[in-house]
Design a protein around this motif. Structure first.
Motif, PDB file in Angstrom:
ATOM      1  N   GLY A 268       0.801  -1.220   0.000  1.00  0.00           N
ATOM      2  CA  GLY A 268       0.000   0.000   0.000  1.00  0.00           C
ATOM      3  C   GLY A 268       0.830   1.264   0.000  1.00  0.00           C
TER       4      GLY A 268
ATOM      5  N   GLU B 184      -4.358  -0.455   5.751  1.00  0.00           N
ATOM      6  CA  GLU B 184      -4.593   0.286   4.506  1.00  0.00           C
ATOM      7  C   GLU B 184      -3.306   0.791   3.871  1.00  0.00           C
ATOM      8  OE1 GLU B 184      -7.765   3.348   5.060  1.00  0.00           O
ATOM      9  OE2 GLU B 184      -7.716   2.599   7.126  1.00  0.00           O
TER      10      GLU B 184
ATOM     11  N   ARG C 131      -7.162  10.612   6.998  1.00  0.00           N
ATOM     12  CA  ARG C 131      -7.801   9.730   6.019  1.00  0.00           C
ATOM     13  C   ARG C 131      -8.493  10.530   4.925  1.00  0.00           C
ATOM     14  NH1 ARG C 131      -9.998   5.981   9.232  1.00  0.00           N
ATOM     15  NH2 ARG C 131      -8.513   4.343   8.689  1.00  0.00           N
TER      16      ARG C 131
END
Length: 287
Positions: A20, A46, A272
Motif C-alpha cells: 500500500g 490500509e 484519512r
C-alpha cells in the motif's frame, strides 16, 4: 525490531509492510516510534506504515561519535533512511519535530509526495516553547542533561507545567514514557547524542530562510494544529499551511501538541480524508 545501518549509526524502526501507499512517521525529541502507536493501529491495514526511532534521545543504540546529529544532519538522515529502504511516493508525517521542513528546505524531498505536519516546530520556533528552551539550556551546562533526565525518572514531575505536562493534555501511559526516557536517563552516550542535537539550532535568520524555501514544495500538504497547544504558537498553523501552494489547515480541539496521544481518532479522520482526496495528486518517483 528491525534495524538498518545508516551513516550515523544503527536505526531501529517498525514497518507494517505490504504494497500500500507508504506513510513514514517522524517523532519528536525524547520519544520513539511508539508515539504513533494509535495512528498506526488504524492505518496499518490500509497503508504501509514505517516508524523509525530517530537519534533524538529516545533511541537505544548510541550513534557513531562523529555522526552529524544537528537539525540539518538529522533531516538528511531521514532522506538516507528513505533511500536505504527504497521508499518512493512517501507521505511524510511528523509531530513536534520540524525536520520535514528542513528536508524540503535542503532540496532533498525527491521521495516525498505529501506532507502531514502536525503541531510542529516551524519558522523560528526551534527548539519549541519553554520545554525546548529548557532542554537546550540543560545541554549547554555540564551535567545538565543528566540532571534533567534524573528528574524525569519521577513520574509525578513528568506532568509538571512547562515540562511534559504541556505536551499532552491527557497523560501518556507511564510505561510508554519509561520507554522514551530510559535510554537518555541510563546511557551517557545517548545523552551525548541528544546534546549534539539540542545545541545545533541555527540562527533565526537561517531558520526563516529555510521556512521561505518551503514555498517551492508543490505537492499536497496537510497542516494539523492543536486547538490548545502551549508550545507551538496558534498562528503558526495558518502561516504554515499558507506557505505551501497546496496546503490546507485542520484544527483539532481539546488537544495539546501530541495530537496522536490526545485525539487519535480525530487525527486519523483528518488524515484519512486528506489521503483519499489527494491520492491522484501523488507525484511519481523521478528516476
Amino acid at each position: 525490531m528491525p534495524e538498518i545501518e545508516l551513516s550515523a549509526g544503527t536505526i531501529e524502526y517498525q514497518d507494517t509492510g505490504g504494497p500500500g501507499p507508504v506513510l513514514v512517521f517522524l517523532h519528536g525529541v525524547l520519544m520513539t516510534g511508539s508515539a504513533w502507536r494509535h495512528v498506526v493501529a488504524e492505518f496499518g491495514s490500509e497503508f504501509r506504515c514505517v516508524t523509525p526511532t530517530l537519534p533524538l534521545g529516545g533511541h537505544r543504540r548510541p550513534m557513531d561519535p562523529e555522526a552529524d546529529l544537528s537539525l540539518a544532519g538529522l533531516a538528511l538522515l531521514v532522506e538516507e533512511f528513505l533511500e536505504r529502504l527504497d521508499l518512493h511516493e512517501v507521505t511524510l508525517v511528523q509531530n513536534d519535530w520540524g525536520g520535514a521542513q528542513v528536508l524540503v528546505a535542503l532540496g532533498r524531498d525527491e521521495r516525498v509526495s505529501r506532507l502531514v505536519l502536525i503541531a510542529c516546530e516551524a519558522f523560528d520556533n526551534y527548539p519549541p516553547g519553554l520545554p525546548g528552551r529548557v532542554l537546550a539550556l540543560a545541554a549547554r551546562v555540564p551535567g545538565g542533561l543528566a540532571a534533567t533526565m534524573g528528574l524525569l525518572r519521577w513520574r509525578p514531575l513528568r506532568r509538571a507545567p512547562g515540562s511534559w505536562g504541556w505536551m499532552s493534555k491527557r497523560p501518556v501511559p507511564a510505561e510508554v514514557m519509561d520507554e522514551w526516557f530510559t535510554p537518555a536517563t541510563t546511557q551517557p552516550a545517548i545523552r551525548a547524542d541528544l546534546a549534539k542535537y539540542a545545541v545545533s539550532v541555527p540562527p533565526r535568520e537561517v531558520l526563516l530562510e529555510w521556512a521561505g524555501r518551503n514555498r517551492r514544495f508543490d505537492r499536497p500538504v496537510l497542516v494539523v494544529w492543536a486547538g490548545e497547544d502551549r508550545i507551538m504558537p496558534a498562528e503558526h498553523g495558518a502561516e504554515l499551511a499558507a506557505t505551501y501552494p497546496h496546503g490546507r489547515l485542520v484544527t483539532i480541539d481539546d488537544s495539546y501538541t501530541l495530537v496522536a496521544e490526545d485525539q487519535p481518532a480525530k487525527l486519523v479522520a483528518a488524515m484519512r480524508d486528506f489521503l483519499a482526496e489527494t491520492a491522484k495528486q501523488v507525484i511519481p518517483h523521478r528516476h
